[in-house]
Scaffold this active site. Structure first.
Site, PDB file in Angstrom:
ATOM      1  N   ARG A 123      40.081  41.131  71.401  1.00  0.00           N
ATOM      2  CA  ARG A 123      39.393  41.325  70.121  1.00  0.00           C
ATOM      3  C   ARG A 123      40.233  42.149  69.142  1.00  0.00           C
ATOM      4  O   ARG A 123      40.230  41.891  67.931  1.00  0.00           O
ATOM      5  CB  ARG A 123      38.047  42.005  70.370  1.00  0.00           C
ATOM      6  N   ASN A 162      34.433  47.240  63.157  1.00  0.00           N
ATOM      7  CA  ASN A 162      35.151  48.007  64.185  1.00  0.00           C
ATOM      8  C   ASN A 162      34.454  49.289  64.628  1.00  0.00           C
ATOM      9  O   ASN A 162      34.588  49.704  65.779  1.00  0.00           O
ATOM     10  CB  ASN A 162      36.549  48.374  63.672  1.00  0.00           C
ATOM     11  N   HIS A 202      34.686  34.280  73.015  1.00  0.00           N
ATOM     12  CA  HIS A 202      33.406  34.891  73.370  1.00  0.00           C
ATOM     13  C   HIS A 202      32.927  34.450  74.759  1.00  0.00           C
ATOM     14  O   HIS A 202      31.807  34.764  75.155  1.00  0.00           O
ATOM     15  CB  HIS A 202      32.344  34.564  72.322  1.00  0.00           C
ATOM     16  N   THR A 236      29.157  33.297  83.008  1.00  0.00           N
ATOM     17  CA  THR A 236      30.383  33.808  83.628  1.00  0.00           C
ATOM     18  C   THR A 236      31.027  34.821  82.682  1.00  0.00           C
ATOM     19  O   THR A 236      32.034  34.542  82.034  1.00  0.00           O
ATOM     20  CB  THR A 236      31.377  32.658  83.917  1.00  0.00           C
ATOM     21  N   ASP A 240      28.651  35.607  77.208  1.00  0.00           N
ATOM     22  CA  ASP A 240      28.474  34.423  78.046  1.00  0.00           C
ATOM     23  C   ASP A 240      27.712  34.870  79.285  1.00  0.00           C
ATOM     24  O   ASP A 240      28.289  35.488  80.189  1.00  0.00           O
ATOM     25  CB  ASP A 240      29.842  33.833  78.405  1.00  0.00           C
ATOM     26  N   VAL A 269      43.244  40.980  58.976  1.00  0.00           N
ATOM     27  CA  VAL A 269      43.348  41.953  57.881  1.00  0.00           C
ATOM     28  C   VAL A 269      44.818  42.218  57.616  1.00  0.00           C
ATOM     29  O   VAL A 269      45.503  42.831  58.434  1.00  0.00           O
ATOM     30  CB  VAL A 269      42.617  43.271  58.238  1.00  0.00           C
ATOM     31  N   PRO A 308      35.220  37.743  60.269  1.00  0.00           N
ATOM     32  CA  PRO A 308      33.928  37.066  60.396  1.00  0.00           C
ATOM     33  C   PRO A 308      32.905  37.961  61.092  1.00  0.00           C
ATOM     34  O   PRO A 308      33.224  38.643  62.068  1.00  0.00           O
ATOM     35  CB  PRO A 308      34.258  35.837  61.252  1.00  0.00           C
ATOM     36  N   HIS A 326      41.064  41.171  65.227  1.00  0.00           N
ATOM     37  CA  HIS A 326      40.669  42.039  64.121  1.00  0.00           C
ATOM     38  C   HIS A 326      41.875  42.592  63.375  1.00  0.00           C
ATOM     39  O   HIS A 326      41.770  42.943  62.202  1.00  0.00           O
ATOM     40  CB  HIS A 326      39.776  43.165  64.628  1.00  0.00           C
TER      41      HIS A 326
END
Length: 333
Positions: free
Chosen positions: A69, A101, A200, A255, A252, A77, A170, A73
């Protein structure tokens, strides 16, 4: 809903055409990103990153998703320039304070650990931006996902953008057109959007990120009609109307620590946790077909995810003499 022949042709061209890992960083900027960038200047760089990431994930399985992640992120930017890693001070307002964040971005200490090890091995050679890119790949592999050669040679920015972090990343409650626009601004298309959303398949999300889907999706006091009823009831047990903002839920459910296509199968079943997940299946025929494709073919998802990660990692890198190689990822030299 069947897959049209024209769509399959379009998709196969996007996913199966050969692609080069050596990306130009822009004709006016000079320099290329290529996987062998540190072969001579710091030959053990990738081995060091891999080792520290493996130890960190062994201590805390959630770290894999957190490091992946961070790369997202950062790249959304100002490009993939490690601006996200800068702490506030000396005229810098940290991107860590932005809505996407604050109270959720994590893994910074692991990046610090990697940087420290690299500085001992080859001082001021490997950029923090490249560390983020390598850590994202290694995290994916550790959770059973695909591997890819990471083009390297990024340099670190000398500034951050709090407004960019608030506006360009997003958000969980964004509409699909807004998400598409944010990806397009970065040069990423619908195939990239759906494939990268597949990240995700690992990680956790806070109650506050999806509460509106449970109680007041459109302002009428009702739950999101696209959310499967029994799944919604299960979520409400630990995500009340008020309080419990930081209660964590797997993105998820099936799993949560394995990098696979169960994320897409969940969406097809109406069990996408975030609004930004579920709208991929309910708001666009094109993204719906991609979700179905990946839900049915894990190998195809993993292949495209790797390609889209390479593409994302090439967003506006600093190369040549631009930026710097930070000694400490949290502050300027």
């Amino acid at each position: 809903m069947g897959l049209s022949k024209s769509f399959l042709v379009f998709f196969s061209v996007l996913t199966l055409a050969p692609f080069c890992l050596c990306y130009p960083a822009g004709s006016s900027r000079g320099g290329y990103l290529y996987p062998q960038f540190y072969d001579h200047s710091c030959p053990k760089a990738q081995e060091i990153v891999r080792s520290v990431v493996a130890n960190a994930v062994a201590r805390d399985a959630r770290t894999a998703a957190s490091l992946l992640r961070l790369h997202f992120h950062d790249c959304f930017v100002k490009g993939c320039d490690a601006s996200l890693l800068l702490d506030s001070g000396n005229g810098i307002v940290s991107e860590k304070l932005s809505n996407p964040n604050r109270n959720s971005a994590r893994g910074f200490e692991v990046i610090d650990e990697i940087k420290s090890a690299l500085e001992q091995q080859c001082p001021q050679t490997v950029s923090c931006a490249d560390i983020l890119a390598l850590a994202a790949r290694d995290s994916t592999v550790l959770d059973g996902g695909p591997s890819w050669e990471v083009p390297l040679g990024r340099r670190d920015s000398r500034g951050a953008s709090l407004s960019g972090s608030n506006n360009d990343i997003p958000a969980p409650n964004n509409t699909l057109p807004t998400i598409v626009t944010k990806f397009k601004r970065q040069g990423l298309d619908l195939v990239d959007l759906v494939a990268l959303s597949g990240s995700h398949t690992i990680g956790l999300s806070r109650c506050t990120s999806f509460r509106q889907r449970l109680y007041n999706q459109t302002g009428n006091g009702l739950a999101d009609s696209t959310l499967e009823a029994s799944f919604a009831a299960q979520l409400r047990q630990r995500c009340p109307r008020s309080g419990g903002d930081n209660n964590l839920f797997p993105l998820d459910l099936a799993t949560p620590t394995r990098f696979d296509n169960l994320y897409f199968r969940n969406i097809v079943a109406g069990k996408g946790l975030l609004n930004s997940d579920q709208v991929l299946f309910t708001r666009s025929a094109a993204t719906m077909e991609l979700v179905r494709l990946y839900a049915e073919n894990n190998a195809l998802f993993l292949e495209q995810f790797a390609k889209s990660m390479v593409k994302m990692g090439n967003i506006s890198p600093l190369t040549g003499s631009r930026g710097e190689i930070r000694k400490n990822c949290r502050r300027l030299n």
